[in-house]
Design a protein around this motif. Structure first.
Motif, PDB file in Angstrom:
ATOM      1  N   ARG A  34       3.567   0.607  -8.727  1.00  0.00           N
ATOM      2  CA  ARG A  34       2.276   0.361  -8.056  1.00  0.00           C
ATOM      3  C   ARG A  34       1.122   0.791  -8.946  1.00  0.00           C
ATOM      4  O   ARG A  34       0.091   0.115  -9.017  1.00  0.00           O
ATOM      5  CB  ARG A  34       2.230   1.127  -6.729  1.00  0.00           C
ATOM      6  CG  ARG A  34       3.105   0.520  -5.652  1.00  0.00           C
ATOM      7  CD  ARG A  34       2.899   1.260  -4.328  1.00  0.00           C
ATOM      8  NE  ARG A  34       3.718   0.668  -3.284  1.00  0.00           N
ATOM      9  CZ  ARG A  34       4.524   1.355  -2.486  1.00  0.00           C
ATOM     10  NH1 ARG A  34       4.626   2.680  -2.615  1.00  0.00           N
ATOM     11  NH2 ARG A  34       5.229   0.743  -1.562  1.00  0.00           N
ATOM     12  N   ARG A  38      -1.914  -1.509  -9.928  1.00  0.00           N
ATOM     13  CA  ARG A  38      -3.268  -1.166  -9.494  1.00  0.00           C
ATOM     14  C   ARG A  38      -4.226  -1.130 -10.667  1.00  0.00           C
ATOM     15  O   ARG A  38      -5.338  -1.635 -10.606  1.00  0.00           O
ATOM     16  CB  ARG A  38      -3.294   0.219  -8.832  1.00  0.00           C
ATOM     17  CG  ARG A  38      -2.796   0.226  -7.422  1.00  0.00           C
ATOM     18  CD  ARG A  38      -3.189   1.534  -6.723  1.00  0.00           C
ATOM     19  NE  ARG A  38      -2.468   1.615  -5.472  1.00  0.00           N
ATOM     20  CZ  ARG A  38      -1.375   2.344  -5.305  1.00  0.00           C
ATOM     21  NH1 ARG A  38      -0.917   3.087  -6.291  1.00  0.00           N
ATOM     22  NH2 ARG A  38      -0.751   2.341  -4.151  1.00  0.00           N
ATOM     23  N   GLY A  43      -4.955  -4.370  -7.755  1.00  0.00           N
ATOM     24  CA  GLY A  43      -4.205  -3.817  -6.629  1.00  0.00           C
ATOM     25  C   GLY A  43      -2.709  -4.032  -6.827  1.00  0.00           C
ATOM     26  O   GLY A  43      -2.289  -4.830  -7.668  1.00  0.00           O
ATOM     27  N   ALA A  44      -1.941  -3.287  -6.039  1.00  0.00           N
ATOM     28  CA  ALA A  44      -0.484  -3.371  -6.155  1.00  0.00           C
ATOM     29  C   ALA A  44       0.044  -4.412  -5.174  1.00  0.00           C
ATOM     30  O   ALA A  44       0.280  -4.116  -4.001  1.00  0.00           O
ATOM     31  CB  ALA A  44       0.138  -2.012  -5.883  1.00  0.00           C
ATOM     32  N   ASP A  45       0.201  -5.623  -5.651  1.00  0.00           N
ATOM     33  CA  ASP A  45       0.741  -6.689  -4.802  1.00  0.00           C
ATOM     34  C   ASP A  45       2.164  -6.315  -4.384  1.00  0.00           C
ATOM     35  O   ASP A  45       3.060  -6.222  -5.234  1.00  0.00           O
ATOM     36  CB  ASP A  45       0.729  -7.991  -5.621  1.00  0.00           C
ATOM     37  CG  ASP A  45       1.233  -9.184  -4.821  1.00  0.00           C
ATOM     38  OD1 ASP A  45       1.943  -8.966  -3.814  1.00  0.00           O
ATOM     39  OD2 ASP A  45       0.917 -10.315  -5.211  1.00  0.00           O
ATOM     40  N   PRO A  46       2.411  -6.086  -3.077  1.00  0.00           N
ATOM     41  CA  PRO A  46       3.726  -5.590  -2.664  1.00  0.00           C
ATOM     42  C   PRO A  46       4.841  -6.612  -2.842  1.00  0.00           C
ATOM     43  O   PRO A  46       6.015  -6.255  -2.805  1.00  0.00           O
ATOM     44  CB  PRO A  46       3.523  -5.238  -1.179  1.00  0.00           C
ATOM     45  CG  PRO A  46       2.387  -6.092  -0.746  1.00  0.00           C
ATOM     46  CD  PRO A  46       1.501  -6.282  -1.940  1.00  0.00           C
ATOM     47  N   GLY A 343      -8.405  -5.377  -4.463  1.00  0.00           N
ATOM     48  CA  GLY A 343      -7.166  -4.622  -4.294  1.00  0.00           C
ATOM     49  C   GLY A 343      -6.659  -4.704  -2.862  1.00  0.00           C
ATOM     50  O   GLY A 343      -5.460  -4.883  -2.621  1.00  0.00           O
ATOM     51  N   LYS A 346      -5.201  -8.091  -2.096  1.00  0.00           N
ATOM     52  CA  LYS A 346      -3.937  -8.210  -2.815  1.00  0.00           C
ATOM     53  C   LYS A 346      -2.846  -7.421  -2.111  1.00  0.00           C
ATOM     54  O   LYS A 346      -1.722  -7.894  -1.936  1.00  0.00           O
ATOM     55  CB  LYS A 346      -4.110  -7.663  -4.231  1.00  0.00           C
ATOM     56  CG  LYS A 346      -3.871  -8.709  -5.274  1.00  0.00           C
ATOM     57  CD  LYS A 346      -3.990  -8.220  -6.668  1.00  0.00           C
ATOM     58  CE  LYS A 346      -4.230  -9.480  -7.482  1.00  0.00           C
ATOM     59  NZ  LYS A 346      -4.224  -9.325  -8.882  1.00  0.00           N
ATOM     60  N   GLU A 347      -3.191  -6.223  -1.712  1.00  0.00           N
ATOM     61  CA  GLU A 347      -2.170  -5.324  -1.171  1.00  0.00           C
ATOM     62  C   GLU A 347      -1.748  -5.689   0.242  1.00  0.00           C
ATOM     63  O   GLU A 347      -0.657  -5.337   0.672  1.00  0.00           O
ATOM     64  CB  GLU A 347      -2.669  -3.869  -1.267  1.00  0.00           C
ATOM     65  CG  GLU A 347      -2.707  -3.433  -2.744  1.00  0.00           C
ATOM     66  CD  GLU A 347      -3.256  -2.033  -2.990  1.00  0.00           C
ATOM     67  OE1 GLU A 347      -3.624  -1.352  -2.021  1.00  0.00           O
ATOM     68  OE2 GLU A 347      -3.307  -1.641  -4.173  1.00  0.00           O
ATOM     69  N   ALA A 440       1.906   1.943   0.629  1.00  0.00           N
ATOM     70  CA  ALA A 440       1.534   0.740  -0.119  1.00  0.00           C
ATOM     71  C   ALA A 440       0.058   0.733  -0.518  1.00  0.00           C
ATOM     72  O   ALA A 440      -0.307   0.157  -1.527  1.00  0.00           O
ATOM     73  CB  ALA A 440       1.841  -0.499   0.724  1.00  0.00           C
ATOM     74  N   LEU A 441      -0.781   1.369   0.294  1.00  0.00           N
ATOM     75  CA  LEU A 441      -2.225   1.265   0.091  1.00  0.00           C
ATOM     76  C   LEU A 441      -2.860   2.473  -0.595  1.00  0.00           C
ATOM     77  O   LEU A 441      -4.032   2.407  -0.961  1.00  0.00           O
ATOM     78  CB  LEU A 441      -2.925   1.056   1.448  1.00  0.00           C
ATOM     79  CG  LEU A 441      -3.292  -0.368   1.855  1.00  0.00           C
ATOM     80  CD1 LEU A 441      -2.160  -1.331   1.650  1.00  0.00           C
ATOM     81  CD2 LEU A 441      -3.783  -0.415   3.285  1.00  0.00           C
ATOM     82  N   THR A 521      -7.506   5.226  -7.052  1.00  0.00           N
ATOM     83  CA  THR A 521      -6.590   4.240  -7.616  1.00  0.00           C
ATOM     84  C   THR A 521      -5.920   4.787  -8.868  1.00  0.00           C
ATOM     85  O   THR A 521      -6.354   5.764  -9.429  1.00  0.00           O
ATOM     86  CB  THR A 521      -7.314   2.918  -7.930  1.00  0.00           C
ATOM     87  OG1 THR A 521      -6.369   1.976  -8.415  1.00  0.00           O
ATOM     88  CG2 THR A 521      -8.380   3.122  -8.990  1.00  0.00           C
TER      89      THR A 521
END
Lengths: 521, 541
Positions: A34, A38, A43-46, A343, A346-347, A440-441, A521
């Motif tokens: 992640r 990020r 952002g961390a696309d799950p 982000g 995306k997340e 996740a966030l 982040t």
């Protein structure tokens, strides 16, 4: 031009990290995966995270750079080559053109944000260069000019820095914004010459605190930069030899009749080390931490010089390094408004629908980070300078909007998000979903967050529907988050795909994003 | 003492009780407990006295705003109404005897018979009927032909010029209201007041930006804002990881706690206050109804700002402009009806402003292009109603066919700062950068001399604060004493000793230069046989 606010970042010290730029050869944890996403793609696309986990960190980082290098330019907008109305055009024509321009700019910002949501590092770097080679559309007005300028930044985002400096100084946006068009033999305008050195290439001081150039250098450089003009109908720059100062100039103690091309060569010959350090420091700030580690910066600068100012090898070395993945780095940056908004979408796996994406540029006025319209030539604020008592509620308001947008029937679905972060068939999902959302966030460790302690028990008939012992004996934050999430609904009545209960997920998203640490982040 | 206070758990009784809740305050002071050295300087417990002690005497002295800080109810309130886009002054206050006006505007000029005549020379636009009755009651002042030299016709730039009170060739990053509030509250960053100093309904702007930070807060939508506050709570500043991540968490939590504290006083005021008259349905009226609610609810905020947009009338101006002025006039009237007669209303001043007026000549699309000077309206019970400044001279145009201003907007600001807020000449020029002539806007000019002096103050604070180069710490002694003044950085490191020896009776000044130091907060401690006080100052390069 404008006075900077006091720098709330000034007191920060470099991170005390032993790891250097050696390749990070450990298998990525979920948290590290992640982190990589990020920092490199807003952002961390799950939906992407699982494909990174367990793989060697440096390999994945290299793939991210590969992908950015292999980018394709987006299709030009239909209006890209439209001329401006001529000098004799009627008021009506101008009015129509002006109305169109604002529509085009809106559309352009939206399409750019769409690219940010679709892609990773290439757009992150395009924004980085936009905020480095600052211009402001209020000064040059035309959407076509904005498009040309952004296209140059994107085309060379991981390319050659010297080439980028060369090209950007000849862009209409820059010639107008920093008065290159007013700079002529006999009446020099120093604006661009000064910023070229101070902000765009080397900074005022070198690593030893010595001045990189004198006021006289700036005046002489301004003379080298003369001759460039802008066609306000065709909307392109051109060279007017009659305005060029062909006389002899002395720059950095070297004499010559330098023109634009020769000047750029000279600057990089004479101040290569200073330029490499200045740019690598800025890249470190962007990707690692606000207070640069000068040892790392020096190594990156060596890489940059060894590669004749190519940006790609520097980024590769930094992002694939053990330093970048150090635990002290994860979560230590504060989000810009753009990072927060892009982000978030995306997340939560928001769809790339134009009406939805549009929210991000629209909200940029409230959050004071407007693509194409940067208010200070020094660029946007960074890190702590973004955050105060006024901007925090604005950030909450914008996220609220992004969560609740649309009428109930046409809201974007959160199912893809839920499917990516949990197993909806898990019988304990009512208890686990909220914790999965926070993981996740949020960049910091969940156990470090100040999660509200809710002392009232879970609702409903707990005799017939007992809390599973795994949950009851599990971490306290998970219980508190589950209570907060369920909003008084008995856990056994909550069902992951029930559309009537969609509001429960949204309410939780709106609430949990107000935790201060969401801004990290 | 510093455990997290969970607002939600305290149940329904929490509303209204939070402000007086000592634990919250203690909690805020805990913000500083992490820097334990501060308590050794005696700062953590100083509270309000610190704020007073830090008021720079020269510029601020005994202004009406600082009196309200000392715990007295707010004396004077200003509501700024921004007419965004450039209001057409000539069609707002109509010079119906002027042929040049009618010649320049064949389709847009308003015939005398369609105006609301208020003098033998002037008619108000027919949409301003409520303004006419205010004028008749002597509560409406009109400052004619206000602008600035070398006018900039860009909306953005000219809006910035009005917000910052700069000259047109000068770029300033702070607003004039922000600077005034910063002068009044030199310790704003470290000891934020309990009530917001300024509230803007709508978007953020430059107006309230001070040298160090935004001095006001912006509320876009009261319901939404309150919703945040109902879900919000204070976050603990204890037990954070001792890492850079932990430091950022501390910074964020501290900021959110402050935002929440302002949120809670706003929520309280909005619950205590309510609107008692119907408002027309428009954005300005909605905004003013919120301001009325907050004022009636007891929010101790002296300055509000609201905005009405849409004045950029380049085409088909007639009906559009008419509708805008009608919104303005009816919204202000409802607002004034809503505030009951009495001291609160008597202490209320409204002022309109717009980034520029419009071109004398109408354009080809029955509109007007960007222009220069325009009238400003001031409204209030304390006002000397009537006309100020000189008439716009339509025969004397600049090269762009625009009016040449005769009253600078800074002089209107100066009149408000001195006549309304009671700043002395030094205070006004510290806000506006130079001295400007004041207009006699108010019935009984507030004289600074009439105010009680702050008794027995020994540490008079430092001025300027924030400072970029040098600042002076002033102390007042009853008799000669041996005094030391030491300066520390925020980490507790000793930075300088300004004096260590005998200091004469009376007021003395000790200069501190910031050369070679990083921007940030510095602390100073004054010690002697009869004095032991500390202050904070902000170096802002």
């Amino acid at each position: 031009m404008s006075l900077p606010d006091p720098d709330k970042n000034a007191a920060l010290q470099a991170l005390q990290i032993e790891a250097g730029l050696e390749a990070y050869d450990s298998a990525l944890t979920v948290r590290e995966a992640r982190h990589l996403l990020r920092r490199t793609s807003f952002g961390a696309d799950p939906t992407v995270v699982p494909s990174f986990v367990g793989r060697v960190g440096s390999e994945v980082a290299n793939e991210i750079v590969d992908e950015a290098v292999g980018f394709s330019l987006p299709v030009n907008p239909a209006w890209a080559n439209t001329n401006a109305p001529g000098y004799n055009a009627s008021d009506e024509e101008w009015q129509q053109y002006t109305d169109n321009t604002f529509l085009w700019l809106d559309e352009y910002r939206r399409d750019w944000v769409t690219l940010m949501l679709e892609r990773g590092l290439i757009e992150k770097m395009t924004v980085f260069w936009h905020n480095h080679f600052v211009t402001n559309q209020e000064m040059y007005f035309h959407a076509q000019v904005a498009h040309r300028y952004i296209s140059v930044l994107r085309s060379h985002a991981l390319g050659n820095f010297k080439q980028l400096v060369y090209l950007i100084g000849l862009e209409g946006a820059m010639l107008i914004y920093l008065n290159g068009v007013d700079n002529a033999a006999g009446s020099p305008n120093e604006n661009y010459g000064r910023e070229l050195l101070e902000l765009f290439t080397m900074g005022i001081l070198n690593g030893d605190g010595e001045k990189n150039y004198s006021e006289d250098d700036i005046q002489q450089i301004a003379r080298c930069l003369t001759g460039w003009q802008f066609d306000w109908v065709g909307l392109h720059p051109y060279f007017d030899n009659g305005r060029f100062d062909s006389g002899s100039k002395t720059v950095f103690g070297v004499e010559g009749t330098y023109d634009y091309d020769q000047l750029i060569d000279l600057i990089f010959e004479q101040r290569g080390q200073e330029i490499a350090q200045y740019i690598c420091r800025k890249l470190y700030r962007e990707f690692v931490y606000e207070a640069p580690d000068e040892t790392i910066v020096d190594s990156l600068a060596s890489t940059m010089i060894a590669n004749d100012f190519e940006i790609e090898p520097v980024l590769r070395e930094l992002l694939a390094s053990a330093h970048f993945f150090d635990p002290l780095v994860i979560g230590a940056k504060l989000k810009s408004p753009l990072e927060m908004k892009v982000g978030f979408f995306k997340e939560v796996v928001a769809p790339l629908e134009p009406d939805l994406v549009q929210i991000i540029p629209w909200a940029s006025w409230e959050l004071e980070q407007i693509l194409l319209n940067i208010q200070s030539v020094a660029g946007w604020p960074r890190h702590r300078n973004w955050i105060d008592t006024r901007t925090i509620p604005s950030r909450w308001g914008v996220i609220d909007w992004m969560v609740w947008v649309g009428e109930e029937e046409d809201r974007y679905s959160l199912d893809p998000f839920m499917n990516a972060i949990t197993d909806p068939t898990d019988s304990q999902i009512a208890f686990k979903f909220a914790t999965a959302v926070v993981e996740a966030l949020f960049a910091p460790e969940i156990s470090d967050l100040d999660i509200e302690v809710i002392t009232t028990p879970f609702s409903g008939d707990l005799n017939s529907n007992p809390i599973p012992s795994e949950i009851a004996n599990g971490p306290e934050y998970r219980i508190n988050l589950a209570k907060m999430f369920l909003s008084g609904i008995p856990w056994y009545e909550w069902s992951p795909y029930n559309t009537e209960l969609d509001w429960v997920k949204r309410l939780f998203l709106a609430q949990i994003t107000r935790l201060p640490e969401f801004q990290m982040t | 003492m510093c455990r997290p206070k969970n607002i939600l758990e305290t149940g329904p009784g929490r509303k209204g009780s939070r402000l007086s809740d000592g634990e919250d305050h203690a909690h805020d002071h805990c913000a500083w407990s992490r820097r334990s050295f501060l308590s050794t300087l005696g700062i953590a417990g100083v509270g309000t006295a610190m704020v007073q002690g830090g008021i720079p005497v020269r510029a601020i002295a005994e202004s009406l705003v600082s009196r309200s800080l000392a715990g007295q109810p707010s004396e004077r309130t200003l509501v700024l109404i921004q007419l965004d886009g450039g209001n057409d002054g000539l069609n707002t206050v109509i010079p119906f005897n002027n042929d040049l006006y009618y010649n320049a505007r064949p389709t847009l000029a308003i015939p005398r018979s369609n105006t609301l005549e208020i003098t033998s020379e002037h008619g108000l636009h027919s949409s301003l009927s409520e303004f006419r009755s205010l004028f008749d009651q002597g509560k409406l002042g009109i400052v004619q032909n206000v602008g600035y030299p070398a006018p900039d016709l860009s909306h953005f730039r000219s809006t910035d010029i009005w917000a910052t009170a700069s000259n047109s060739n000068e770029y300033i990053s702070t607003g004039w209201m922000g600077r005034m509030l910063n002068n009044e509250n030199p310790n704003f960053l470290t000891e934020p007041p309990e009530h917001p100093l300024a509230v803007q309904i709508g978007g953020p702007g430059l107006m309230f930006r001070g040298p160090a930070t935004a001095m006001g807060m912006s509320v876009r939508d009261l319901d939404r804002f309150i919703q945040f506050m109902q879900d919000g709570r204070f976050y603990t500043l204890e037990g954070l990881p001792e890492t850079p991540v932990g430091d950022e968490m501390w910074y964020l939590r501290n900021t959110v706690n402050s935002a929440f504290r302002y949120g809670s006083v706003i929520q309280e005021a909005s619950e205590n206050g309510s609107n008692s008259v119907p408002y027309p349905e428009n954005y300005l009226a909605e905004s003013l109804s919120v301001v009325a609610q907050l004022i009636k609810g007891g929010l101790q905020t002296n300055i509000y700002m609201v905005t009405l947009g849409g004045f950029d009338t380049h085409a088909s101006q007639g009906d559009e402009h008419s509708s805008l002025l009608s919104q303005l006039s009816s919204a202000v009237a409802a607002f004034l009806d809503d505030i009951p007669d009495g001291p609160v209303k008597d202490n209320l001043l409204l002022m309109t402003f717009s980034e520029f007026g419009r071109r004398i000549y109408e354009n080809g699309s029955e509109g007007t292009d960007h222009g220069t000077a325009a009238p400003m309206f001031l409204i209030g019970n304390a006002l000397n109603g009537g006309f100020y400044g000189s008439e716009p001279d339509l025969s004397n145009q600049d090269e762009g066919g625009n009016l040449i201003h005769t009253t600078s907007f800074q002089s209107v600001y100066a009149s408000v700062l001195s006549g309304w807020f009671g700043l002395n000449a030094a205070g006004v020029s510290s806000v506006l950068g130079s001295e400007y002539e004041s207009l006699p806007l108010f019935a009984s000019g507030t004289s600074v001399e009439d105010l009680p002096t702050l008794a027995n103050v020994k540490l008079l604070g430092n001025y300027p604060n924030p400072f970029s180069d040098r600042t002076a710490i002033r102390i007042q002694l009853a008799r000669p004493e041996n005094i030391t003044i030491n300066v520390y950085d925020i980490g507790g490191r000793h930075v300088a000793q300004l004096v260590n020896g005998q200091v004469a009776a009376g007021v003395s000044e000790f200069e501190f230069g910031g050369a070679g130091l990083a921007s940030g907060i510095y602390l100073y401690k004054v010690t002697g046989p009869s004095i032991s006080e500390s202050g904070k100052m902000l170096l802002n390069r």
